[in-house]
Design an enzyme around this catalytic site. Structure first.
Site, mmCIF file in Angstrom:
data_model
loop_
_atom_site.group_PDB
_atom_site.id
_atom_site.type_symbol
_atom_site.label_atom_id
_atom_site.label_comp_id
_atom_site.label_asym_id
_atom_site.label_seq_id
_atom_site.Cartn_x
_atom_site.Cartn_y
_atom_site.Cartn_z
ATOM 1 N N TYR A 77 -2.168 8.821 -6.082
ATOM 2 C CA TYR A 77 -1.282 8.359 -5.013
ATOM 3 C C TYR A 77 -0.222 9.431 -4.775
ATOM 4 O O TYR A 77 0.372 9.936 -5.727
ATOM 5 C CB TYR A 77 -0.610 7.050 -5.445
ATOM 6 N N GLU A 100 2.029 8.789 3.533
ATOM 7 C CA GLU A 100 1.372 8.410 2.274
ATOM 8 C C GLU A 100 -0.098 8.794 2.269
ATOM 9 O O GLU A 100 -0.791 8.641 3.264
ATOM 10 C CB GLU A 100 1.498 6.879 2.143
#
Ligand code: GDP
Ligand code: MN
Length: 391
Positions: free
Chosen positions: A108, A197
């Site tokens: 992530y 993101e």
């Protein structure tokens, strides 16, 4: 403002972040053609403004034309319901057909605005792929954060720390991950993001580092200076009430309760909602008509607030400064005539031309309008009126 995954991939790719090849399609036939062009295994992915697609069955890996046809026609003819949508789900109008990759690890990587520290923060985690909120709640130590000085930006030692936190040691992979973090940070900065993101960033068994899903939110107040983003705007994915409000320069915020709030000024909206909650109610939305508002704009405001089917009662709270109370009263009367108020509308007006406003409302004799003496009285009255709905 949000954009689709395929658009976010475009911005990432331009900033030097490697992403697998892909095509956006609108029909099953186009999906089949894209599958041919890419050659080999593909990931078919619904392009909607909500995550959790994988678990909802709206990200499918396909090896042959039969699987592509099935996945594409399923996604284009069913609404997607995921943890991030309501139970009513959302319509899927576009699909991304992307070259599929083998995954060894999922990471992530994100840059978000940290309001508390008033600067962007880069966050990385080795526990990618899954919902980051779950990681943050259960295992916050698994997220490594580096805050960016607004003038200096991302520094070399920060990149090194973040990459190390991903557990990468191979020289080429360390370099590649560093480029991804720099690229993502560049997109965040260049396009005035509130969030950028990549989840997941992946490592393939042969050591390549690739972004295979991306999400971006942009600061609405900065969109005016990015022609590129304006071209990416997709009104069909936005809340129609928010769009209508924007057209009339009103700001509309949908919430979960059943009391519609029509106010002028964000501060007044906050205190109005606080008082509603204090008296046991829950706001369904608030619509801020701003400082100067026309009768036409205010009528539209009522139409928007009342068109939310959750609304069982409305609280109008206006402090007439620049927006005059009689303008609001005229709008109330016009809206009542045009739309007809089937719901109780509690009205608290104070300030410029309030006497004339009260007189207008009295003369109009609209049954649904309930005058209130002050804000507390108004909050109590509207909560009592919708009380039955709250039980
Ligand atoms: P999201 O569920 O909406 O966040 O959609 P993602 O694009 O992140 O996909 C969800 C999951 O599907 C990923 O975490 C991967 O595990 C899997 N996935 C997506 N694309 C690929 C791919 O090309 N290859 C493989 N093996 N898995 C993939
Ligand atoms: Mn994802």
């Amino acid at each position: 403002m949000k954009v689709h995954e395929y658009q976010a991939r475009e911005l990432l790719s331009e900033a030097g972040v490697p992403v697998p090849p892909s095509h956006v399609v609108k029909t099953t036939d186009e999906a089949l053609a894209a599958f041919d062009k890419i050659g080999g295994r593909v990931a078919i992915k619904a392009q909607v403004f909500a995550g959790g697609r994988g678990k909802a069955g709206f990200v499918k890996l396909c090896d042959d034309t039969k699987q592509v046809r099935e996945a594409a026609s399923f996604m284009l003819s069913n609404r997607m319901v995921s943890v991030q949508t309501g139970p009513e789900g959302i319509e899927v109008k576009r699909l991304l057909v992307a070259g599929a990759v083998d995954i060894e690890s999922e990471y992530y990587v994100a840059v978000v605005m940290d309001r508390g520290r008033r600067c962007p923060v880069v966050m990385v985690s080795r526990e990618g792929g899954v919902e980051i909120e779950v990681v943050a709640a259960k295992n916050p130590d698994a997220i490594c954060k580096e805050w960016l000085h607004p003038h200096v930006g991302l520094l070399g030692f920060q990149v090194a720390k973040l990459v190390a936190a991903l557990g990468l040691t191979d020289k080429e992979q360390v370099k590649a991950a560093g480029r991804v973090i720099r690229g993502l940070t560049k997109v965040f900065h260049d396009y005035d993001c509130a969030l950028a993101e990549i989840n997941p960033l992946i490592r393939t068994p042969d050591g390549r580092i690739l972004a295979i899903d991306a999400k971006m939110n942009f600061d609405d107040n900065a969109v005016f200076r990015h022609k590129r983003l304006q071209g990416m705007f997709d009104p069909s994915e936005e809340n129609p009430n928010e769009l209508r409000a924007k057209e009339f320069s009103l700001s509309y915020i949908p919430l979960d309760g059943n009391i519609g709030c029509l106010v002028n000024g964000a501060g007044l909206a906050m205190s109005t909602m606080d008082l509603i909650k204090l008296h046991g109610g829950e706001p369904a939305n608030f619509l801020d008509v701003g400082g100067s508002v026309s009768t036409e704009g205010a009528t539209e405001a009522f139409r928007i607030v009342l068109s939310d089917s959750k609304v069982k009662g409305v609280l109008v709270n206006i402090f007439g400064g620049i927006a005059k109370c009689d303008t609001i009263a005229e709008a109330l009367i016009a809206a009542a005539k045009e739309i007809g108020f089937k719901l109780p509308v509690v009205v608290r007006l104070e300030g410029t031309n309030v006497d004339r406003a009260r007189q207008l409302l009295q003369e109009a004799k609209i049954e649904a309008l309930i005058p209130a003496d002050d804000l507390t009285d108004a909050a109590k009255k509207v909560c009592i009126r919708v009380g039955r709905e709250l039980e």
